[in-house]
Design an enzyme around this catalytic site. Structure first.
Site, mmCIF file in Angstrom:
data_model
loop_
_atom_site.group_PDB
_atom_site.id
_atom_site.type_symbol
_atom_site.label_atom_id
_atom_site.label_comp_id
_atom_site.label_asym_id
_atom_site.label_seq_id
_atom_site.Cartn_x
_atom_site.Cartn_y
_atom_site.Cartn_z
ATOM 1 N N GLY A 60 0.803 -1.214 0.000
ATOM 2 C CA GLY A 60 0.000 0.000 0.000
ATOM 3 C C GLY A 60 0.835 1.262 0.000
ATOM 4 C CG HIS A 61 3.534 2.198 3.225
ATOM 5 N ND1 HIS A 61 2.835 3.234 3.786
ATOM 6 C CD2 HIS A 61 3.707 1.286 4.219
ATOM 7 C CE1 HIS A 61 2.598 2.968 5.060
ATOM 8 N NE2 HIS A 61 3.107 1.797 5.337
#
Length: 499
Positions: A60-61
């Protein structure tokens, strides 16, 4: 072995980055070169300066960073000279060798390669387009800028940051050469300048009669001079002088670099958490600084945190708002000591007792469950000895984090494994929430989630590193188990927290 997301201090640092509005991630782009095992070395060798992001498609990052990284690549492609940004899918099996070679332990990891890959450094700058561009433009310029006028001083020296200046009678000789080596080595962390005229500098003696390093800082004594130009000595001086006696953890973004240095430090860490908006925090600040000053240079780092800014840190350590003011100590061996609902006048006395070894270590643990009848048994720090070490059973123990996606995916598989052994009294499948329970890190090396260890009935402990399928886990247990009839009593070390 499945690839694991790096944890530990990363959890705290991620919270700090979120507090100051900095994301942590990477992927995709038109201006971003795509590298892999087949073209990585050849491409990097052609560039004096290239930035490479190691990412995972599921991260996600990384997804959040992707558009910022692409925009930065577009801007920097027009820079003179152009700055090249690239990416590597480190989750791809074909690129795992690259990830291992460059010590990629979490996603995204960004590296700066210089001189055709001969020099590699961590990218530790911002994660949004303007910050990325500014940081990399600085990295491609000279490590130290000449200061010739007051205009240079205004443009180069930020009063809220540490700035290191070399004052010389001429820009030549061994001292100047060693200074440029230092500036190049430490440029990711500090801003450097050099000048022939100390009168231009905002602080310190205006008359300097021999080569001098002047460190300007926004805290403590504000300016420190140093005149040993051996590179190792200069580096040691800069690292020591650029850290506040007490690091302040507030929402002020200018504190962020010092907070990061505190949590990355190898020193024992002392944290005092106080509500700055509460009733008269000044006595706490004064008494704590007195203690920090008395123990300066003795391998201990001190941090004073505002309750509002440190809520994520408190949560990570399993502490609550109503326990403040509190003082918390974490040693290098992960032993912890805590005093909650502290009074300012007790700070020095309590710390003296800690230094004299008179305090009992603090062990973080969830309550022992009153009911524990699910297929996968719940272990907490206070039940670890009885349920694992001294159980005389074969125990597969998972260390997990509630927020970990891999752990959630593994959970139904572990349930199936546990059900398959439900009629076998010699085998226990168990789990421990490693974010809220301490455990002996000299026994269990937990660097990512999930991590699984198997303790046989006779006390042998091995890490499970196979595939996370039901059949593979069952096969591993059957091959490594003992019969309880030959088990021995295993004594455990006191529980410690790896994270």
């Amino acid at each position: 072995m499945a690839y694991r997301v790096s944890v530990g201090v990363f959890v705290i640092i991620s919270s700090i980055l979120i507090l100051f509005g900095v994301s942590a991630s990477a992927e995709e782009a038109e201006h971003v070169l795509t590298l892999d095992q087949s073209n990585f070395t050849e491409t990097v060798s052609k560039h004096n300066f290239i930035v490479v992001e190691f990412y995972a498609p599921w991260c996600g990052h990384c997804k959040h960073l992707a558009p910022e990284y692409e925009k930065a690549a577009a801007v920097l492609s027009r820079h003179d000279p152009p700055v090249v940004l690239a990416k590597v899918d480190a989750n791809d099996e074909a690129n795992r060798e690259l990830a291992t070679k460059f010590e990629v332990q979490g996603f995204p990891t960004i590296k700066i390669f210089r001189n055709g890959g001969k020099s590699v450094q961590e990218y530790e700058g911002p994660r949004e387009v303007d910050g990325i561009v500014a940081y990399l433009k600085k990295e491609t310029g000279p490590a130290s800028a000449e200061i010739k006028s007051l205009e240079d001083v205004k443009s180069l020296i930020d009063e809220s940051k540490v700035f290191i200046v070399g004052v010389f009678p001429e820009f030549s000789g061994e001292e100047f050469g060693n200074f440029t080596v230092l500036a190049e080595k430490l440029r990711p962390d500090y801003d450097f300048g050099h000048t022939l005229d100390a009168k231009l500098l905002p602080r310190g003696e205006s008359s300097v009669n021999r080569p001098t390093i002047r460190l300007l800082k926004p805290f403590d004594e504000l300016v420190v001079d140093f005149q040993d130009f051996q590179v190792a000595a200069m580096e040691k001086f800069v690292e020591a002088a650029s850290v506040p006696i007490v690091t302040h953890f507030t929402k002020d973004p200018s504190n962020q670099p010092f907070i990061m240095k505190f949590f990355n430090s190898p020193n024992a860490k002392v944290m005092l958490i106080v509500n700055f908006s509460g009733e008269n925090p000044d006595p706490f600040k004064e008494k704590f600084k007195d203690v920090a000053t008395a123990y300066q240079g003795k391998g201990i780092s001190f941090l004073l945190g505002d309750l509002e800014a440190t809520k994520n840190v408190l949560q990570y350590y399993g502490l609550k708002d109503d326990q403040t003011p509190l003082i918390y100590i974490q040693q290098n061996d992960d032993q912890k000591y805590i005093k909650t609902n502290l009074e300012a006048d007790h700070i020095a006395t309590w710390f003296k007792e800690y230094m004299e070894g008179k305090l009992k270590p603090y062990i973080k643990s969830e309550p022992i469950p009153e009911v524990n009848n699910e297929p996968v048994k719940v272990v907490v720090a206070d039940s670890l000895r009885d349920m694992v070490f001294n159980s005389r059973k074969n125990v597969l123990l998972e260390f997990y984090a509630p927020w970990c996606g891999h752990c959630k995916k593994l959970a139904p598989t572990l349930d199936e494994v546990a059900v398959s052994f439900e009629n076998d009294p010699d085998v226990v499948i168990a789990k421990l929430d490693a974010t809220v329970n301490d455990f002996p890190n000299d026994t269990f090396d937990v660097r990512g989630f999930p991590t699984m260890y198997f303790k046989s009935a006779s006390g042998n402990i091995v890490q499970y590193e196979g595939d996370r399928s039901k059949d593979d886990i069952i096969d591993f247990i059957q091959k490594n188990r003992d019969k309880t009839g030959v088990s021995i009593l295993v004594e455990s070390a006191p529980a410690k927290d790896e994270l």
